[in-house]
Design a protein around this motif. Sequence first.
Motif, PDB file in Angstrom:
ATOM      1  N   ALA A   1       0.662  -1.220   0.176  1.00 54.46           N
ATOM      2  CA  ALA A   1      -0.157   0.020   0.109  1.00 54.46           C
ATOM      3  C   ALA A   1       0.665   1.313   0.094  1.00 54.46           C
ATOM      4  O   ALA A   1       0.563   2.195  -0.837  1.00 54.46           O
ATOM      5  N   ARG A   2       2.070   1.210   0.539  1.00 59.37           N
ATOM      6  CA  ARG A   2       2.745   2.440   0.637  1.00 59.37           C
ATOM      7  C   ARG A   2       3.557   2.626  -0.555  1.00 59.37           C
ATOM      8  O   ARG A   2       3.884   3.766  -0.900  1.00 59.37           O
ATOM      9  N   GLU A   3       3.725   1.392  -1.466  1.00 58.72           N
ATOM     10  CA  GLU A   3       4.525   1.722  -2.380  1.00 58.72           C
ATOM     11  C   GLU A   3       3.816   2.709  -3.617  1.00 58.72           C
ATOM     12  O   GLU A   3       4.502   3.333  -4.404  1.00 58.72           O
ATOM     13  N   GLY A   4       2.591   2.667  -3.662  1.00 54.06           N
ATOM     14  CA  GLY A   4       1.770   3.507  -4.371  1.00 54.06           C
ATOM     15  C   GLY A   4       1.941   4.974  -4.077  1.00 54.06           C
ATOM     16  O   GLY A   4       1.346   5.930  -4.992  1.00 54.06           O
ATOM     17  N   ARG A   5       2.401   5.651  -2.985  1.00 60.79           N
ATOM     18  CA  ARG A   5       2.600   6.798  -2.755  1.00 60.79           C
ATOM     19  C   ARG A   5       3.686   7.453  -3.110  1.00 60.79           C
ATOM     20  O   ARG A   5       4.802   6.765  -2.934  1.00 60.79           O
ATOM     21  N   ARG A   6       3.683   8.615  -3.544  1.00 57.11           N
ATOM     22  CA  ARG A   6       4.714   9.444  -3.743  1.00 57.11           C
ATOM     23  C   ARG A   6       4.831  10.625  -2.944  1.00 57.11           C
ATOM     24  O   ARG A   6       3.933  11.546  -3.359  1.00 57.11           O
ATOM     25  N   PRO A   7       5.748  11.218  -2.097  1.00 56.27           N
ATOM     26  CA  PRO A   7       6.788  10.280  -1.615  1.00 56.27           C
ATOM     27  C   PRO A   7       6.099   9.185  -0.609  1.00 56.27           C
ATOM     28  O   PRO A   7       5.239   9.230  -0.383  1.00 56.27           O
ATOM     29  N   LYS A   8       7.098   7.964  -1.003  1.00 56.29           N
ATOM     30  CA  LYS A   8       6.554   7.030   0.097  1.00 56.29           C
ATOM     31  C   LYS A   8       6.809   7.091   1.550  1.00 56.29           C
ATOM     32  O   LYS A   8       7.870   7.332   1.958  1.00 56.29           O
ATOM     33  N   PRO A   9       5.604   7.070   2.237  1.00 57.62           N
ATOM     34  CA  PRO A   9       5.841   7.290   3.835  1.00 57.62           C
ATOM     35  C   PRO A   9       6.556   6.281   4.227  1.00 57.62           C
ATOM     36  O   PRO A   9       6.354   5.212   4.009  1.00 57.62           O
ATOM     37  N   SER A  10       7.079   6.494   5.433  1.00 54.26           N
ATOM     38  CA  SER A  10       7.388   5.481   6.344  1.00 54.26           C
ATOM     39  C   SER A  10       6.281   4.551   6.767  1.00 54.26           C
ATOM     40  O   SER A  10       5.334   4.857   6.799  1.00 54.26           O
ATOM     41  N   ARG A  11       6.736   3.272   7.227  1.00 53.74           N
ATOM     42  CA  ARG A  11       5.720   2.428   7.953  1.00 53.74           C
ATOM     43  C   ARG A  11       5.068   3.264   8.942  1.00 53.74           C
ATOM     44  O   ARG A  11       3.823   3.047   9.037  1.00 53.74           O
ATOM     45  N   HIS A  12       6.045   3.446   9.992  1.00 53.50           N
ATOM     46  CA  HIS A  12       5.059   4.239  11.098  1.00 53.50           C
ATOM     47  C   HIS A  12       4.371   5.474  10.597  1.00 53.50           C
ATOM     48  O   HIS A  12       3.180   5.484  11.265  1.00 53.50           O
ATOM     49  N   ALA A  13       4.708   6.338   9.636  1.00 56.02           N
ATOM     50  CA  ALA A  13       3.817   7.482   9.346  1.00 56.02           C
ATOM     51  C   ALA A  13       2.498   6.679   8.632  1.00 56.02           C
ATOM     52  O   ALA A  13       1.386   7.289   8.734  1.00 56.02           O
ATOM     53  N   TRP A  14       2.567   5.568   7.821  1.00 56.34           N
ATOM     54  CA  TRP A  14       1.512   5.071   7.151  1.00 56.34           C
ATOM     55  C   TRP A  14       0.344   4.489   8.365  1.00 56.34           C
ATOM     56  O   TRP A  14      -0.779   4.735   8.131  1.00 56.34           O
ATOM     57  N   ILE A  15       1.005   3.769   9.244  1.00 54.57           N
ATOM     58  CA  ILE A  15       0.200   3.358  10.155  1.00 54.57           C
ATOM     59  C   ILE A  15      -0.503   4.336  11.180  1.00 54.57           C
ATOM     60  O   ILE A  15      -1.578   4.234  11.401  1.00 54.57           O
ATOM     61  N   LEU A  16       0.187   5.469  11.511  1.00 56.34           N
ATOM     62  CA  LEU A  16      -0.512   6.674  12.016  1.00 56.34           C
ATOM     63  C   LEU A  16      -1.480   6.967  11.400  1.00 56.34           C
ATOM     64  O   LEU A  16      -2.732   7.361  11.930  1.00 56.34           O
ATOM     65  N   GLU A  17      -1.246   7.211   9.907  1.00 54.76           N
ATOM     66  CA  GLU A  17      -2.412   8.012   9.153  1.00 54.76           C
ATOM     67  C   GLU A  17      -3.688   6.797   9.237  1.00 54.76           C
ATOM     68  O   GLU A  17      -4.683   7.517   9.194  1.00 54.76           O
ATOM     69  N   ALA A  18      -3.482   5.669   9.138  1.00 55.90           N
ATOM     70  CA  ALA A  18      -4.698   4.659   9.054  1.00 55.90           C
ATOM     71  C   ALA A  18      -5.211   4.947  10.476  1.00 55.90           C
ATOM     72  O   ALA A  18      -6.517   4.722  10.767  1.00 55.90           O
ATOM     73  N   ILE A  19      -4.645   4.928  11.474  1.00 52.15           N
ATOM     74  CA  ILE A  19      -5.007   5.095  12.878  1.00 52.15           C
ATOM     75  C   ILE A  19      -5.962   6.311  12.935  1.00 52.15           C
ATOM     76  O   ILE A  19      -7.286   6.432  13.236  1.00 52.15           O
ATOM     77  N   TYR A  20      -5.358   7.439  12.337  1.00 55.54           N
ATOM     78  CA  TYR A  20      -6.062   8.626  12.298  1.00 55.54           C
ATOM     79  C   TYR A  20      -7.592   8.567  11.368  1.00 55.54           C
ATOM     80  O   TYR A  20      -8.593   9.062  11.787  1.00 55.54           O
ATOM     81  N   ASP A  21      -7.391   8.003  10.113  1.00 53.12           N
ATOM     82  CA  ASP A  21      -8.328   7.798   9.522  1.00 53.12           C
ATOM     83  C   ASP A  21      -9.561   7.164  10.176  1.00 53.12           C
ATOM     84  O   ASP A  21     -10.793   7.343   9.976  1.00 53.12           O
ATOM     85  N   LYS A  22      -9.199   5.991  10.757  1.00 51.67           N
ATOM     86  CA  LYS A  22     -10.108   5.159  11.513  1.00 51.67           C
ATOM     87  C   LYS A  22     -10.668   5.907  12.548  1.00 51.67           C
ATOM     88  O   LYS A  22     -11.967   5.806  13.027  1.00 51.67           O
ATOM     89  N   VAL A  23     -10.010   6.825  13.518  1.00 46.59           N
ATOM     90  CA  VAL A  23     -10.740   7.517  14.489  1.00 46.59           C
ATOM     91  C   VAL A  23     -11.397   8.635  14.066  1.00 46.59           C
ATOM     92  O   VAL A  23     -12.692   8.825  14.799  1.00 46.59           O
ATOM     93  N   ASP A  24     -11.162   9.037  12.935  1.00 40.54           N
ATOM     94  CA  ASP A  24     -12.094  10.252  12.445  1.00 40.54           C
ATOM     95  C   ASP A  24     -13.367   9.468  11.928  1.00 40.54           C
ATOM     96  O   ASP A  24     -14.448  10.070  12.176  1.00 40.54           O
ATOM     97  N   LYS A  25     -13.423   8.435  11.290  1.00 38.02           N
ATOM     98  CA  LYS A  25     -14.361   7.604  10.804  1.00 38.02           C
ATOM     99  C   LYS A  25     -15.433   7.139  11.934  1.00 38.02           C
ATOM    100  O   LYS A  25     -16.681   7.449  12.045  1.00 38.02           O
ATOM    101  N   GLU A  26     -14.795   6.941  13.209  1.00 36.90           N
ATOM    102  CA  GLU A  26     -15.520   6.390  14.420  1.00 36.90           C
ATOM    103  C   GLU A  26     -16.085   7.639  15.206  1.00 36.90           C
ATOM    104  O   GLU A  26     -17.436   7.266  15.660  1.00 36.90           O
ATOM    105  N   THR A  27     -15.357   8.426  15.243  1.00 35.83           N
ATOM    106  CA  THR A  27     -16.179   9.661  16.008  1.00 35.83           C
ATOM    107  C   THR A  27     -17.044  10.930  15.427  1.00 35.83           C
ATOM    108  O   THR A  27     -17.621  11.572  15.672  1.00 35.83           O
ATOM    109  N   LEU A  28     -17.079  10.453  13.804  1.00 39.90           N
ATOM    110  CA  LEU A  28     -17.787  11.384  13.061  1.00 39.90           C
ATOM    111  C   LEU A  28     -19.114  10.731  12.866  1.00 39.90           C
ATOM    112  O   LEU A  28     -20.040  11.208  12.013  1.00 39.90           O
ATOM    113  N   LYS A  29     -19.408   9.455  13.382  1.00 36.89           N
ATOM    114  CA  LYS A  29     -20.829   8.915  13.165  1.00 36.89           C
ATOM    115  C   LYS A  29     -21.934   9.712  13.872  1.00 36.89           C
ATOM    116  O   LYS A  29     -22.108  10.351  14.777  1.00 36.89           O
TER     117      LYS A  29
END
Length: 86
Positions: free
Chosen positions: A58-86
């Motif tokens: 999933a990271r390969e398709g991004r330019r610039p490619k984010p670090s694994r840590h940054a990608w996981i943090l972004e995924a967490i923030y996306d999930k939190v946003d979806k859960e709290t905006l219900k």
Amino acid sequence: MAINRKPTQANVKVSSNVESFIEQGGSVPKKAKKDKMKDIQYTQLRLTAEEVELIDKAREGRRPKPSRHAWILEAIYDKVDKETLK
């Protein structure tokens, strides 16, 4: 090779600036000021090799490619946003 005697105070000339600096003495280093890092809580995340490969693909398709840590943090923030905006 000639060997000289250890110099004595009588035959060593030290400038007064050096002597006054030495006489001032020193102090113990102060502890660093606490910063925002004190608020960080470390969490251990266990992933299978397959899960890591999926993340890396999933990271390969991004330019610039984010670090694994940054990608996981972004995924967490996306999930939190979806859960709290219900």
